[in-house]
Design a protein around this motif. Structure first.
Motif, PDB file in Angstrom:
ATOM      1  N   GLU A 123       0.570  -9.038  12.997  1.00 53.63           N
ATOM      2  CA  GLU A 123       1.358  -7.859  12.633  1.00 53.63           C
ATOM      3  C   GLU A 123       0.432  -6.769  12.102  1.00 53.63           C
ATOM      4  O   GLU A 123      -0.692  -7.041  11.669  1.00 53.63           O
ATOM      5  N   TYR A 124       0.925  -5.524  12.128  1.00 49.15           N
ATOM      6  CA  TYR A 124       0.206  -4.424  11.503  1.00 49.15           C
ATOM      7  C   TYR A 124       0.435  -4.473   9.993  1.00 49.15           C
ATOM      8  O   TYR A 124       1.552  -4.717   9.525  1.00 49.15           O
ATOM      9  N   VAL A 125      -0.651  -4.269   9.238  1.00 48.28           N
ATOM     10  CA  VAL A 125      -0.567  -4.310   7.776  1.00 48.28           C
ATOM     11  C   VAL A 125      -1.028  -2.973   7.209  1.00 48.28           C
ATOM     12  O   VAL A 125      -1.712  -2.189   7.873  1.00 48.28           O
ATOM     13  N   ASP A 126      -0.644  -2.751   5.948  1.00 46.35           N
ATOM     14  CA  ASP A 126      -1.069  -1.540   5.252  1.00 46.35           C
ATOM     15  C   ASP A 126      -2.381  -1.794   4.509  1.00 46.35           C
ATOM     16  O   ASP A 126      -2.742  -2.934   4.230  1.00 46.35           O
ATOM     17  N   LYS A 127      -3.069  -0.724   4.185  1.00 47.57           N
ATOM     18  CA  LYS A 127      -4.256  -0.826   3.340  1.00 47.57           C
ATOM     19  C   LYS A 127      -3.813  -0.978   1.882  1.00 47.57           C
ATOM     20  O   LYS A 127      -2.716  -0.553   1.525  1.00 47.57           O
ATOM     21  N   PRO A 128      -4.616  -1.615   1.047  1.00 46.29           N
ATOM     22  CA  PRO A 128      -5.966  -2.107   1.347  1.00 46.29           C
ATOM     23  C   PRO A 128      -5.934  -3.463   2.059  1.00 46.29           C
ATOM     24  O   PRO A 128      -5.055  -4.290   1.808  1.00 46.29           O
ATOM     25  N   VAL A 129      -6.912  -3.681   2.935  1.00 49.09           N
ATOM     26  CA  VAL A 129      -7.100  -4.976   3.584  1.00 49.09           C
ATOM     27  C   VAL A 129      -7.809  -5.877   2.586  1.00 49.09           C
ATOM     28  O   VAL A 129      -8.828  -5.509   2.008  1.00 49.09           O
ATOM     29  N   ILE A 130      -7.259  -7.090   2.373  1.00 48.05           N
ATOM     30  CA  ILE A 130      -7.750  -7.988   1.327  1.00 48.05           C
ATOM     31  C   ILE A 130      -8.442  -9.197   1.948  1.00 48.05           C
ATOM     32  O   ILE A 130      -7.952  -9.784   2.919  1.00 48.05           O
ATOM     33  N   LYS A 131      -9.585  -9.589   1.355  1.00 48.59           N
ATOM     34  CA  LYS A 131     -10.247 -10.835   1.742  1.00 48.59           C
ATOM     35  C   LYS A 131      -9.582 -11.991   0.984  1.00 48.59           C
ATOM     36  O   LYS A 131      -9.390 -11.905  -0.234  1.00 48.59           O
ATOM     37  N   CYS A 132      -9.248 -13.061   1.720  1.00 42.80           N
ATOM     38  CA  CYS A 132      -8.412 -14.105   1.131  1.00 42.80           C
ATOM     39  C   CYS A 132      -9.137 -14.907   0.061  1.00 42.80           C
ATOM     40  O   CYS A 132      -8.521 -15.340  -0.920  1.00 42.80           O
TER      41      CYS A 132
END
Length: 217
Positions: A123-132
Motif C-alpha cells: 500500500e501507499y504510506v505517508d511520510k515519515p517512512v520508519i525503519k522497523c
C-alpha cells in the motif's frame, strides 16, 4: 453339337458369375461414419504460460496447485491496498531484489529460495517512512511511497545478509529510490519512492519463485 449346346449356357453363366464377383471385389468398402466427439473429450484452449519480462522465464500455468493461491484481481492496476496472508512455514529467504524499466511501467522483482512464496501487504504510506528495527525515520525520494511488506521472510542467513544493497537509486522514469526498511522477526519490507503515486499491480511468478510489483509510468 448337342453336347456343346448343353454346356454353352453353363459356361456363359459361370462367366457372368465370375464377372460379377470381380466387380464386387473391385468396389471399395464404404468407410464407417466418423465418431462425434463427446463433451468429456473436449479440451479447453491452452492459455499458455505467463512470461516474466524481467528474467525471460515462465510461471506455472494457470490451474496448477502452485498458482491456485494467487488472486487474479491482484494483477489488475490499483492504487489501493493489496493484502495476501500466508503462514504456517518457516521464513523464506530473499535472494535478489531487481528493478527494471518496461514499456509503460517500472518493475521490482523480489526473488526467493524454494517454491513457497510469502504473504504480502502492499500500500501507499505517508511520510515519515520508519525503519522497523530502530523506529527511526528515513528519507526516501519521490512524492509517493509504496510499501511492500512480505512475511514470513528474511533477507539474511545467520549474521550474513543475502541482499547487500539495501538503498538504491535506480534512475527509472517513476521509481526514483528503493530502500529496505525492515529485515526483522520474519518480516522484510521495501519502500519504493516513486515520482507520484501511480497505480500498481502484483504478480506471483515461479521457476524461480518471485513476487513482482509493477508501477505505471
Amino acid at each position: 453339337m448337342k453336347v456343346l449346346g448343353r454346356w454353352m449356357p453353363t459356361l456363359g453363366l459361370a462367366a457372368c458369375l465370375t464377372a460379377a464377383a470381380c466387380k464386387k471385389e473391385e468396389a471399395p468398402p464404404t468407410p464407417p461414419p466418423a465418431a462425434e466427439p463427446t463433451p468429456s473429450a473436449a479440451q479447453p484452449p491452452d492459455a499458455g504460460p505467463v512470461t516474466d519480462t524481467d528474467a525471460g522465464t515462465t510461471t506455472t500455468p494457470p490451474g496448477s496447485q502452485a498458482a491456485q493461491q494467487e488472486d487474479p484481481k491482484n494483477r489488475e492496476w490499483t492504487a489501493g491496498l493489496v493484502d495476501v496472508k500466508r503462514s504456517g512455514f518457516a521464513p523464506v529467504t530473499l535472494r535478489e531484489a531487481r528493478t527494471a524499466r518496461n514499456e509503460g511501467f517500472d518493475r521490482l522483482v523480489l526473488q526467493f529460495d524454494g517454491d513457497q512464496l510469502p504473504g504480502y501487504h502492499i500500500e501507499y504510506v505517508d511520510k515519515p517512512v520508519i525503519k522497523c528495527g530502530s523506529g527511526d525515520p528515513t528519507e526516501v525520494a519521490g512524492q509517493g511511497w509504496l510499501q511492500v511488506r512480505v512475511q514470513p521472510a528474511q533477507a539474511h542467513e545467520g549474521t550474513q545478509v543475502t541482499v547487500a544493497e539495501r538503498e538504491r537509486k535506480p534512475a527509472l522514469p517513476v521509481l526514483q529510490e528503493l530502500e529496505m526498511t525492515c529485515d526483522f522477526e520474519g518480516e522484510v519490507t521495501w519502500v519504493l519512492g516513486v515520482k507520484s503515486p501511480h497505480k500498481y499491480r502484483v504478480m506471483e511468478l515461479r521457476e524461480p519463485t518471485r513476487l513482482v510489483v509493477d508501477v505505471q509510468h
